[in-house]
Design an enzyme around this catalytic site. Sequence first.
Site, short mmCIF file in Angstrom:
data_model
loop_
_atom_site.label_atom_id
_atom_site.label_comp_id
_atom_site.label_asym_id
_atom_site.label_seq_id
_atom_site.Cartn_x
_atom_site.Cartn_y
_atom_site.Cartn_z
N ASP A 73 0.87 -1.17 0.00
CA ASP A 73 0.00 0.00 0.00
C ASP A 73 0.91 1.23 0.00
O ASP A 73 2.05 1.15 0.48
CB ASP A 73 -0.88 -0.03 1.25
CG ASP A 73 -1.69 1.24 1.41
OD1 ASP A 73 -2.39 1.64 0.47
OD2 ASP A 73 -1.58 1.85 2.50
N ASP A 75 0.04 5.02 0.82
CA ASP A 75 -0.14 6.01 1.89
C ASP A 75 -0.32 5.32 3.25
O ASP A 75 -1.19 4.47 3.42
CB ASP A 75 -1.36 6.89 1.61
CG ASP A 75 -1.24 7.59 0.26
OD1 ASP A 75 -0.13 8.00 -0.10
OD2 ASP A 75 -2.27 7.70 -0.45
N GLN A 117 -6.77 5.54 -4.75
CA GLN A 117 -6.63 6.99 -4.85
C GLN A 117 -7.99 7.57 -5.25
O GLN A 117 -8.19 8.08 -6.35
CB GLN A 117 -5.55 7.36 -5.85
CG GLN A 117 -4.14 6.97 -5.44
CD GLN A 117 -3.70 7.66 -4.16
OE1 GLN A 117 -4.01 8.83 -3.95
NE2 GLN A 117 -2.98 6.95 -3.31
N SER A 118 -8.93 7.49 -4.30
CA SER A 118 -10.29 7.95 -4.59
C SER A 118 -10.39 9.46 -4.76
O SER A 118 -11.40 9.97 -5.22
CB SER A 118 -11.25 7.50 -3.48
OG SER A 118 -10.97 8.18 -2.27
N HIS A 152 -11.09 5.27 -8.54
CA HIS A 152 -12.54 5.38 -8.50
C HIS A 152 -13.08 5.89 -7.17
O HIS A 152 -12.45 5.73 -6.12
CB HIS A 152 -13.18 4.02 -8.81
CG HIS A 152 -12.77 3.48 -10.13
ND1 HIS A 152 -11.93 2.38 -10.27
CD2 HIS A 152 -13.05 3.89 -11.39
CE1 HIS A 152 -11.74 2.13 -11.55
NE2 HIS A 152 -12.40 3.03 -12.25
N CYS A 158 -16.49 -0.42 -8.38
CA CYS A 158 -15.44 -1.05 -9.19
C CYS A 158 -14.93 -2.31 -8.49
O CYS A 158 -15.22 -2.56 -7.33
CB CYS A 158 -14.28 -0.07 -9.41
SG CYS A 158 -13.37 0.32 -7.89
N CYS A 160 -11.62 -2.91 -8.41
CA CYS A 160 -10.20 -2.70 -8.10
C CYS A 160 -9.97 -2.00 -6.76
O CYS A 160 -8.88 -2.12 -6.19
CB CYS A 160 -9.51 -1.94 -9.23
SG CYS A 160 -10.26 -0.36 -9.67
N ARG A 161 -10.96 -1.29 -6.25
CA ARG A 161 -10.75 -0.57 -5.00
C ARG A 161 -10.65 -1.57 -3.85
O ARG A 161 -11.55 -2.37 -3.62
CB ARG A 161 -11.90 0.42 -4.75
CG ARG A 161 -11.76 1.17 -3.42
CD ARG A 161 -12.86 2.20 -3.23
NE ARG A 161 -12.86 2.73 -1.89
CZ ARG A 161 -12.02 3.68 -1.45
NH1 ARG A 161 -11.15 4.21 -2.27
NH2 ARG A 161 -12.06 4.11 -0.21
N LYS A 162 -9.53 -1.54 -3.14
CA LYS A 162 -9.40 -2.40 -1.97
C LYS A 162 -10.54 -2.09 -0.98
O LYS A 162 -10.85 -0.92 -0.79
CB LYS A 162 -8.04 -2.17 -1.31
CG LYS A 162 -6.85 -2.60 -2.17
CD LYS A 162 -5.51 -2.26 -1.52
CE LYS A 162 -5.27 -0.78 -1.42
NZ LYS A 162 -3.94 -0.44 -0.87
N ASP A 187 -1.56 -1.01 5.95
CA ASP A 187 -1.78 -0.51 7.31
C ASP A 187 -3.23 -0.57 7.76
O ASP A 187 -3.52 -0.23 8.91
CB ASP A 187 -1.27 0.93 7.43
CG ASP A 187 -2.06 1.91 6.57
OD1 ASP A 187 -2.36 1.57 5.40
OD2 ASP A 187 -2.38 3.01 7.05
#
Length: 231
Positions: A73, A75, A117-118, A152, A158, A160-162, A187
């Site tokens: 990850d 950030d 990275q929303s 997204h 979607c 792909c977003r964790k 984290d």
Amino acid sequence: AGLTGAFARERLAPGPRPGEEGHAPELARMLVTSVLIPFAAVAHRARGAWTWRRGLRPGAPAWPLPVRAVLFDRDGTLIHDVPYNGDPVAVEPLPGARRVLDRLRARGLRVGVVSNQSGIGRGMLTSAQADAVDERVRELLGPFDTWQRCPHHPEDGCTCRKPEPGLVLRASAELGVLPAECVVVGDIGADVEAAVAAGARSVLVPTAMTRRAELSAAPVVAATLEEAVPL
């Protein structure tokens, strides 16, 4: 016998209830299959373990597979978390991040980033700004073999977003490794859940943003990023 009884009760709970139509045949079916399913499941598991461990499947390596890639990850894991950051000047690596990455590279492991990275989808920063921040991360922490980003909005639905597995699956495909040969380091619980959903392994490195429930649910926890490497 106790576990089988509990299993049968759970499967019977939705109904039909005693006295309702179809209860008797459903009761008989659930009792029989509740006895048979555990034996079938254990046989399937044992057959798979024997096949992989003994190399009976052509080309099959011993299980568990070796780690070939570590996906981080961004950030809160590699750099300090600055919400919706679009300014490369604000990028600050976390202590030890460069040493950890260099140790992994020296061991011949592939390294990558999987990052939500929303802010892009929310309209709070542009793709170009996110690219500039990512480039600054590479300048400070060295090259990465894959870099996967979900731009997204959380409500976009979607894959792909964790905690969805899309980023991990894309990264492993680009690297030419199996998801099971990857470890995801993050984290928060979404990082761990994305790894589990993709079939990868995970290490949680908690920060002040990590919830207690996420910490207790994580299979593997490291106190620091550097401790995650031997784990």
